[in-house]
Design a protein around this motif. Structure first.
Motif, PDB file in Angstrom:
ATOM      1  N   VAL A   1      15.265  24.244  18.073  1.00 56.80           N
ATOM      2  CA  VAL A   1      15.464  22.880  18.553  1.00 56.80           C
ATOM      3  C   VAL A   1      14.614  21.885  17.773  1.00 56.80           C
ATOM      4  O   VAL A   1      13.458  22.168  17.427  1.00 56.80           O
ATOM      5  CB  VAL A   1      15.126  22.783  20.058  1.00 56.80           C
ATOM      6  N   ASP A   2      15.202  20.738  17.493  1.00 57.24           N
ATOM      7  CA  ASP A   2      14.489  19.601  16.913  1.00 57.24           C
ATOM      8  C   ASP A   2      14.422  18.535  17.998  1.00 57.24           C
ATOM      9  O   ASP A   2      15.455  18.019  18.430  1.00 57.24           O
ATOM     10  CB  ASP A   2      15.262  19.088  15.691  1.00 57.24           C
ATOM     11  N   ASN A   3      13.211  18.209  18.436  1.00 58.22           N
ATOM     12  CA  ASN A   3      13.016  17.213  19.491  1.00 58.22           C
ATOM     13  C   ASN A   3      12.601  15.850  18.953  1.00 58.22           C
ATOM     14  O   ASN A   3      12.182  14.983  19.725  1.00 58.22           O
ATOM     15  CB  ASN A   3      11.949  17.696  20.477  1.00 58.22           C
TER      16      ASN A   3
ATOM     17  N   THR B   1      19.814  22.617  17.435  1.00 65.49           N
ATOM     18  CA  THR B   1      20.146  21.593  18.430  1.00 65.49           C
ATOM     19  C   THR B   1      19.164  20.434  18.287  1.00 65.49           C
ATOM     20  O   THR B   1      17.960  20.648  18.109  1.00 65.49           O
ATOM     21  CB  THR B   1      20.060  22.155  19.861  1.00 65.49           C
ATOM     22  N   TYR B   2      19.686  19.209  18.364  1.00 68.96           N
ATOM     23  CA  TYR B   2      18.877  18.000  18.198  1.00 68.96           C
ATOM     24  C   TYR B   2      18.917  17.228  19.516  1.00 68.96           C
ATOM     25  O   TYR B   2      19.900  16.549  19.816  1.00 68.96           O
ATOM     26  CB  TYR B   2      19.408  17.177  17.018  1.00 68.96           C
ATOM     27  N   THR B   3      17.855  17.362  20.293  1.00 70.60           N
ATOM     28  CA  THR B   3      17.880  16.855  21.668  1.00 70.60           C
ATOM     29  C   THR B   3      17.996  15.343  21.765  1.00 70.60           C
ATOM     30  O   THR B   3      18.490  14.825  22.763  1.00 70.60           O
ATOM     31  CB  THR B   3      16.619  17.311  22.419  1.00 70.60           C
ATOM     32  N   LYS B   4      17.538  14.625  20.768  1.00 70.24           N
ATOM     33  CA  LYS B   4      17.621  13.170  20.811  1.00 70.24           C
ATOM     34  C   LYS B   4      18.929  12.636  20.228  1.00 70.24           C
ATOM     35  O   LYS B   4      19.139  11.426  20.164  1.00 70.24           O
ATOM     36  CB  LYS B   4      16.417  12.544  20.095  1.00 70.24           C
TER      37      LYS B   4
ATOM     38  N   PRO C   1      21.903  16.704  23.061  1.00 71.31           N
ATOM     39  CA  PRO C   1      21.187  17.827  23.678  1.00 71.31           C
ATOM     40  C   PRO C   1      22.092  18.932  24.212  1.00 71.31           C
ATOM     41  O   PRO C   1      21.626  20.042  24.465  1.00 71.31           O
ATOM     42  CB  PRO C   1      20.421  17.157  24.820  1.00 71.31           C
TER      43      PRO C   1
END
Length: 421
Positions: free
Chosen positions: A280-282, A311-314, A317
């Motif tokens: 994940v990239d937050n 996955t890029y939560t910003k 998500p």
């Protein structure tokens, strides 16, 4: 009218102010070379001509939609449309799968897959043992994979450093991107042209490179897919963009298609999507300044944009980037204005997508706006093709998307001299 890249730059300035080391059996663009690698409708890609974003601060709102791209030449469109009409639905679906095979030559099982499924593309995995051996292997692939005058893409991960698949007699030893970045742009372009000529001689027509991910200095040692393997051209957007641009231009001069990767970037993650799930990239946002190297690659004339499986939560998500309409339709096709081929990172052997049903890996990507699915496990190709055909038969909207994807692939193939009309 502003170009798409200018719009990105404007957005970043106004608002004020991104997998791979491959598993032993994984697909393209990911592991040390001692292991096997892991990595609409308009018919031609739009290549913006203005300067990509320079801001170091991310934007928080999406840029406006880009202008419509120019129409394709009548001759090109006519040829592509003619070929498209001759393909059965299954043959169309097969054009969207890139099947992994041994660089040293297809095994009997791999040969059956390529011949029976007529995979539109293959990716060479492992080492070939020199240019002459590679040329023999690619000639066999071309013979087995050609359908109705349409020859296959034959791709390899030829970045440099630990990620150089094709080595031995006839292939230069390519230094890592961190070394290449110390050269002048003119030297890097000239070297990339030389490396591309060697690929051309070997029968390879696609280099799944360059890496456009920006790795901050503070994350260099902890960034498994890029930083630890010295795959980045820089730790700032401007540095990375310069290397990406020069590499793409050199490969273009040699007649080799390229794929900037791994959008929207793997420079801020820790885990390697080939070996780990839940990467994940937050941090990265839509309009992020670290997207500049991708815009530079588009501007320089890249042939494809590769999408990350993280996955890029910003950004989205709920979906991995490779299955995200926001990433593919909104950011790549919208914000970047890219109208050409969009390709996955490996979704065949990668641990990140192991929990996703095999057929869904193909259908979800195409439904999100993508085109070519990289599958490092040839045994999964038939399942992916089956899934694409079934979904197209049941869903008219998806069928239209599949046709658009095949048209983009055939257009690029014609540009590369792989379509006979």
């Amino acid at each position: 009218m502003r170009s798409p890249v200018a719009l990105i730059a404007l957005t970043v300035l106004v608002v004020a102010g991104c997998a791979d080391s491959s598993a032993p059996t994984a697909g393209p663009s990911t592991a040390p070379s001692s292991t096997v690698p892991t990595t609409a409708e308009p018919t031609t890609p739009s290549r913006p001509t203005t300067t990509p974003p320079q801001s170091t601060q991310p934007a928080t709102t999406p840029p406006p939609a880009p202008p419509t791209t120019k129409p394709t030449a009548t001759r090109t469109a006519s040829c592509v449309d003619q070929k498209l009409k001759t393909l059965t639905l299954r043959e169309q679906a097969a054009q969207l799968i890139m099947t992994g095979i041994n660089a040293s030559g297809m095994t009997s099982a791999q040969r059956v897959v390529v011949q029976q499924q007529k995979s539109g593309s293959v990716v060479l995995l492992g080492s070939s043992g020199g240019l002459a051996n590679t040329r023999t292997a690619t000639a066999e692939v071309t013979s087995a994979g050609t359908v109705k005058g349409i020859r296959p893409f034959i791709a390899a991960d030829q970045e440099g450093g630990q990620i150089q698949r094709l080595k031995g007699s006839g292939f230069d030893r390519i230094p890592a991107a961190t070394v290449q970045s110390g050269w002048s742009s003119s030297k890097l372009t000239a070297q990339a042209q030389q490396w591309g000529r060697q690929l051309k001689q070997a029968g390879v027509n696609v280099d799944l490179a360059p890496v456009a991910d920006v790795v901050p200095n503070s994350l260099k040692s902890s960034n498994a897919p890029i930083g630890q393997l010295d795959r980045e051209y820089g730790n700032t957007p401007a540095e990375a963009a310069r290397g990406v641009r020069a590499f793409v231009q050199g490969m273009n001069k040699a007649g080799i298609a390229t794929s900037v990767k791994h959008f929207p970037g793997l420079g801020r993650v820790r885990g390697n999507t080939d070996f780990s799930a839940g990467v994940v990239d937050n941090v990265t946002v839509r309009g992020d300044a670290d997207l500049q190297p991708f815009a530079a690659g588009v501007e320089a004339g890249t042939s494809m944009v590769m999408i990350s499986t993280a996955t890029y939560t910003k950004i989205d998500p709920k979906n991995r980037a490779v299955f995200s309409p926001t990433v593919i339709q909104g950011m790549v096709r919208g914000d970047l204005g890219w109208r050409g081929v969009v390709i996955t990172d490996d979704v065949g052997a990668a641990a990140e997508v192991a929990s996703v049903p095999v057929g869904d890996r193909a259908t979800r990507f195409v439904a999100a706006g993508g085109d070519i699915v990289i599958n490092a496990k040839p045994g999964l190709t038939a399942t992916m093709v089956d899934a694409l055909v079934t979904e197209a038969e049941q869903n008219p909207k998806f069928a239209a998307q599949l046709t658009s994807s095949v048209r983009r692939v055939l257009t690029l193939k014609q540009d590369q001299g792989l379509v006979s009309c």
